[in-house]
Design a protein around this motif. Structure first.
Motif, short mmCIF file in Angstrom:
data_model
loop_
_atom_site.label_atom_id
_atom_site.label_comp_id
_atom_site.label_asym_id
_atom_site.label_seq_id
_atom_site.Cartn_x
_atom_site.Cartn_y
_atom_site.Cartn_z
N ASN A 539 37.81 34.73 -12.12
CA ASN A 539 37.23 34.22 -10.87
C ASN A 539 37.39 35.22 -9.74
OD1 ASN A 539 36.47 31.96 -12.20
ND2 ASN A 539 37.84 30.55 -11.15
N ASP A 540 38.55 35.89 -9.67
CA ASP A 540 38.77 36.88 -8.61
C ASP A 540 37.79 38.03 -8.73
OD1 ASP A 540 40.80 35.38 -7.54
OD2 ASP A 540 42.40 36.43 -8.63
N MET A 541 37.54 38.51 -9.97
CA MET A 541 36.60 39.60 -10.17
C MET A 541 35.19 39.17 -9.77
SD MET A 541 37.97 41.05 -13.84
CE MET A 541 36.49 42.03 -14.07
N ILE A 542 34.82 37.94 -10.13
CA ILE A 542 33.48 37.43 -9.79
C ILE A 542 33.31 37.38 -8.27
CG2 ILE A 542 31.99 35.41 -9.88
CD1 ILE A 542 33.11 34.85 -12.66
N ARG A 543 34.31 36.80 -7.58
CA ARG A 543 34.24 36.68 -6.12
C ARG A 543 34.11 38.07 -5.47
NH1 ARG A 543 35.47 33.13 -2.15
NH2 ARG A 543 36.27 31.57 -3.62
N GLU A 544 34.99 38.99 -5.87
CA GLU A 544 35.00 40.31 -5.25
C GLU A 544 33.69 41.05 -5.49
OE1 GLU A 544 37.61 44.46 -5.46
OE2 GLU A 544 38.22 42.70 -6.61
N THR A 545 33.19 41.02 -6.73
CA THR A 545 31.99 41.79 -7.07
C THR A 545 30.74 41.19 -6.43
OG1 THR A 545 33.04 42.27 -9.19
CG2 THR A 545 30.73 42.86 -8.96
N LEU A 546 30.61 39.86 -6.44
CA LEU A 546 29.44 39.23 -5.84
C LEU A 546 29.40 39.48 -4.33
CD1 LEU A 546 29.17 35.80 -7.72
CD2 LEU A 546 27.74 37.84 -8.00
N LEU A 547 30.57 39.39 -3.67
CA LEU A 547 30.59 39.64 -2.23
C LEU A 547 30.21 41.08 -1.92
CD1 LEU A 547 33.80 37.64 -1.18
CD2 LEU A 547 31.41 37.03 -0.74
N LYS A 548 30.66 42.02 -2.76
CA LYS A 548 30.30 43.41 -2.54
C LYS A 548 28.80 43.64 -2.72
CE LYS A 548 34.66 45.72 -3.73
NZ LYS A 548 35.34 46.62 -4.71
N ARG A 549 28.17 42.86 -3.61
CA ARG A 549 26.74 43.00 -3.85
C ARG A 549 25.90 42.23 -2.85
NH1 ARG A 549 25.13 44.82 -8.95
NH2 ARG A 549 23.03 44.42 -8.14
N GLY A 550 26.54 41.63 -1.82
CA GLY A 550 25.79 40.99 -0.74
C GLY A 550 25.51 39.52 -0.94
N VAL A 551 26.11 38.88 -1.97
CA VAL A 551 25.92 37.45 -2.16
C VAL A 551 26.75 36.70 -1.12
CG1 VAL A 551 26.15 35.54 -3.79
CG2 VAL A 551 25.51 37.80 -4.61
N GLY A 552 26.19 35.66 -0.53
CA GLY A 552 26.86 34.94 0.54
C GLY A 552 28.07 34.15 0.07
N ASN A 553 28.98 33.85 1.01
CA ASN A 553 30.20 33.09 0.69
C ASN A 553 29.88 31.73 0.09
OD1 ASN A 553 32.59 34.67 1.42
ND2 ASN A 553 31.75 34.66 3.47
N VAL A 554 28.87 31.06 0.63
CA VAL A 554 28.53 29.72 0.15
C VAL A 554 28.11 29.77 -1.31
CG1 VAL A 554 26.97 27.77 0.45
CG2 VAL A 554 27.89 28.93 2.46
N ALA A 555 27.26 30.73 -1.65
CA ALA A 555 26.81 30.85 -3.04
C ALA A 555 27.98 31.19 -3.97
CB ALA A 555 25.73 31.92 -3.14
N VAL A 556 28.86 32.08 -3.52
CA VAL A 556 30.03 32.44 -4.35
C VAL A 556 30.92 31.22 -4.58
CG1 VAL A 556 32.11 33.85 -4.43
CG2 VAL A 556 29.98 34.84 -3.62
N ASP A 557 31.17 30.45 -3.53
CA ASP A 557 31.99 29.24 -3.68
C ASP A 557 31.34 28.24 -4.64
OD1 ASP A 557 33.98 30.10 -2.00
OD2 ASP A 557 33.12 29.23 -0.20
N GLU A 558 30.02 28.13 -4.59
CA GLU A 558 29.34 27.21 -5.50
C GLU A 558 29.46 27.68 -6.95
OE1 GLU A 558 25.34 26.72 -4.24
OE2 GLU A 558 25.85 25.58 -2.44
N VAL A 559 29.37 28.99 -7.17
CA VAL A 559 29.50 29.54 -8.53
C VAL A 559 30.90 29.26 -9.08
CG1 VAL A 559 29.60 31.67 -9.87
CG2 VAL A 559 27.72 31.28 -8.28
N LEU A 560 31.93 29.58 -8.28
CA LEU A 560 33.31 29.36 -8.74
C LEU A 560 33.60 27.88 -8.90
CD1 LEU A 560 35.19 32.04 -6.58
CD2 LEU A 560 34.30 32.23 -8.89
N GLY A 561 33.05 27.05 -8.01
CA GLY A 561 33.22 25.60 -8.17
C GLY A 561 32.58 25.11 -9.46
N PHE A 562 31.44 25.68 -9.83
CA PHE A 562 30.77 25.30 -11.09
C PHE A 562 31.67 25.64 -12.28
CE2 PHE A 562 28.17 26.60 -14.71
CZ PHE A 562 27.42 25.46 -14.92
N PHE A 563 32.27 26.85 -12.29
CA PHE A 563 33.16 27.22 -13.39
C PHE A 563 34.36 26.28 -13.47
CE2 PHE A 563 31.48 31.76 -12.95
CZ PHE A 563 30.59 31.59 -14.00
N ASN A 564 34.93 25.93 -12.32
CA ASN A 564 36.09 25.02 -12.31
C ASN A 564 35.71 23.65 -12.87
OD1 ASN A 564 37.75 26.96 -11.19
ND2 ASN A 564 37.33 26.36 -9.10
N GLU A 565 34.52 23.14 -12.52
CA GLU A 565 34.08 21.85 -13.04
C GLU A 565 33.90 21.91 -14.56
OE1 GLU A 565 30.56 21.01 -10.88
OE2 GLU A 565 31.59 20.74 -8.95
#
Length: 600
Positions: A539-565
């Protein structure tokens, strides 16, 4: 069920002309009666849409009755969906939890420290609650509860034996003892595995007094580094109290009648274990391998393939087995050199862990499907697992490799040739062209073909065809030679195939298989799109890489929330209805579509 009572701390907000943010506050303590040798934990939660990262700790106002022991904090987020006038509105609510541990310095009614919170021009003051501090609980001599550790100084993720010891004085008023929720209370500090599910008591003599003694042992792996203060753990038990009825008739003041008319009542009480301090050392940074993932222990590695002689373009199965002493959850991949010579599919990972001789012995298997792209004789590997050996205090590795021979096949990147199968060879013509015996239809030769519109179109067409062919050929060559580009271009189609398979599982799957498939579709899409190894993706790698590629915080939180669910349904005890599975399927589709737009 929690084994301790929570009591709300009185919270006073000093009114001032400050801006109001959508924040909520909660405060609680884990006990309101305690003894001098116990700790009390104050928990303050701040939540809301306006809560961001780096929220400061509330300031502690000193109290003469308590001394500060330690503090920590952690953060999580949740997604809220509201419907207003038929429109859906999503919001991310972040919650920051602060915990403060204090120890009393005197007996009597004591006042906990107060707290002052100041963040983004929002101030909140919390007045400390009053706690009754006793010298010794009445049942302290009848029951005892404490922890022992096989090691008091160790490394992060190094295994040890943690034992909870429960002692009850024989013949005392202590009646029933509930099994303490040790794993629940200590899960922040350790990954734990019970040594046995059975707990049997035996009689032991302590200072000349007989006690019933119960021991509950775990193999524990510390997950935090530093001086770790293990807090008190609650133990619930019942005490039998007898009350003698008062009789006006002296005839009934007899031992027989007194015992007959006695009323026995039971009360539930709580005993707290004494806090324990451990010294947990972080893993050294000196000479840490670049591909080290966190494995601590002693491991060995073995590998095998289903065939060693193969043609280019054909699939082979690679099985890598890691076994040894340690925590299987601390690593999710092995490092394979020369992997760029193959088309690699995400591995299937299985793991088992058994307790033998007071140690956790693990076996973790990685099953890969590889398609060689380069012909010749070479090795798969070396295949390496890097780990930290706590016995020697150094980094070590386990390695293996497998030699294979790849013959020319349908795919070859050495000569640039393309091998055709029989199915691809077609008849395109004949050698003999026969002479026509009849004149057939004659045309007027006086007409000039170059003046016809068709001539102009036919003149331009070869150039257009050549240009299109060159572009298509260039695209095909790039897909065959540039693995990163090929993964990125094929990511959406690959995810769509997995989602199509998941759609067939919505109505019939028990749940785990379905959630594993949609989890793999989204994680595989992200790995292919960002050219990452899907096996070791966190999850940490996904968050860091997506943010570096310009994906917004909201979208990143939704992706990680999906994995947790998905993990809750895959590995937890939760079950999902068909409606919930269909909703998760649509959510996976929407997230992939959204990332496809934001990662352009």
């Amino acid at each position: 069920m929690r084994c301790f009572f929570s009591f709300s701390i009185t919270c006073l907000l000093f009114l001032a002309p400050l801006p109001v943010l959508s924040m909520q506050f909660e405060a609680s303590i884990d006990k309101n009666k305690m003894t001098l040798d116990e700790d009390v934990t104050v928990t303050i939660q701040v939540s809301g849409e306006d809560v961001q990262d780096n929220v400061p700790f509330p300031a502690i106002q000193e109290s003469p009755d308590f001394k500060f022991v330690n503090k920590n904090n952690y953060q999580n987020s949740s997604q809220n969906i509201t419907v207003i006038n038929g429109r859906f509105k999503k919001s991310i609510v972040r919650t920051v939890t602060f915990q403060f541990v204090f120890k009393p310095v005197r007996i009597g009614e004591c006042q906990l420290p107060s707290f002052a919170f100041n963040y983004n021009n929002t101030q909140k003051n919390f007045a400390g609650s009053k706690i009754q501090v006793l010298k010794e609980s009445p049942e302290s001599a009848d029951i005892d509860f404490f922890f022992t550790f096989s090691k008091n100084k160790l490394f992060v993720n190094e295994q040890m034996v943690l034992t909870a010891v429960l002692r009850k004085k024989a013949g005392s008023a202590v009646n029933q003892i509930k099994r303490p929720e040790i794993e629940k209370n200590l899960s922040r500090y350790f990954w734990m595995k019970p040594v046995t599910d059975k707990v049997e008591g035996k009689i032991e003599s302590v200072n000349g007094q007989n006690y019933e003694v119960y021991r509950i042992s775990f193999i524990a792996f510390p997950v935090l580094a530093g001086t770790i203060k293990i807090p008190s753990v609650p133990l619930e038990y019942t005490v039998v109290e007898r009350r003698r009825q008062q009789n006006r008739d002296p005839f009934f003041n007899d031992a027989f009648f007194n015992s007959f008319f006695d009323n026995a009542t039971t009360k539930t009480k709580t005993k707290y274990s004494s806090p324990v301090t451990l010294e947990v050392k972080d893993l050294p940074s000196l000479r840490k391998p670049a591909d080290f993932q966190g494995a601590v222990g002693v491991f060995s590695i073995a590998a095998m393939v289903d065939k060693t002689n193969i043609k280019a373009g054909e699939a082979l199965n690679l099985k890598v087995t890691v076994s040894g002493r340690g925590n299987e959850k601390s690593f999710n991949a092995v490092h394979i050199k020369n992997i760029d010579r193959f088309e690699v599919f995400d591995p299937e990972i299985t793991a088992t862990a058994d307790v033998k001789g007071g140690e956790v012995r693990i076996t973790k298997i990685f099953k890969y499907v590889l398609i060689p792209q380069v012909e010749g004789a070479y090795s798969i590997g070396p295949i390496t697992l890097y780990y930290f050996n706590p016995d020697r205090g150094v980094y070590d590795s386990a390695q293996t490799e497998i030699a294979i021979s790849v013959k020319p096949g349908k795919v070859s990147r050495t000569s640039g040739e393309r091998y055709l199968s029989k199915e691809e060879i077609k008849l395109v013509g004949k050698d003999i062209q026969y002479i026509k015996t009849s004149a057939g239809r004659l045309t007027d030769q006086s007409k000039r073909l170059y003046r016809e519109p068709l001539f102009a179109l036919l003149t331009v067409f070869p150039f257009l065809f050549t240009l299109v062919f060159a572009l298509v050929q260039r695209q095909r060559e790039r897909l065959e030679t540039d693995i990163e580009y090929a993964r990125m271009k094929k990511a959406r189609k690959k995810a769509a195939r997995l989602l199509a398979g998941a759609e067939t599982q919505v109505a019939h799957s028990a749940g785990g298989e379905f959630f594993a498939t949609i989890n793999k579709s989204l994680s595989g899409y992200i790995a292919d799109k960002l050219n990452l190894a899907a096996a070791g993706l966190t999850n940490d790698m996904i968050r860091e890489t997506l943010l570096k590629r310009g994906v917004g915080n909201v979208a990143v939180d939704e992706v990680l929330g999906f994995f947790n669910e998905c993990d809750l349904y895959r590995f937890g005890s939760m079950s999902a209805s068909e409606t919930e599975r269909r909703a998760q399927y649509r959510k996976a589709e929407a997230l992939i579509t959204r990332l496809e737009k934001e990662l352009k």
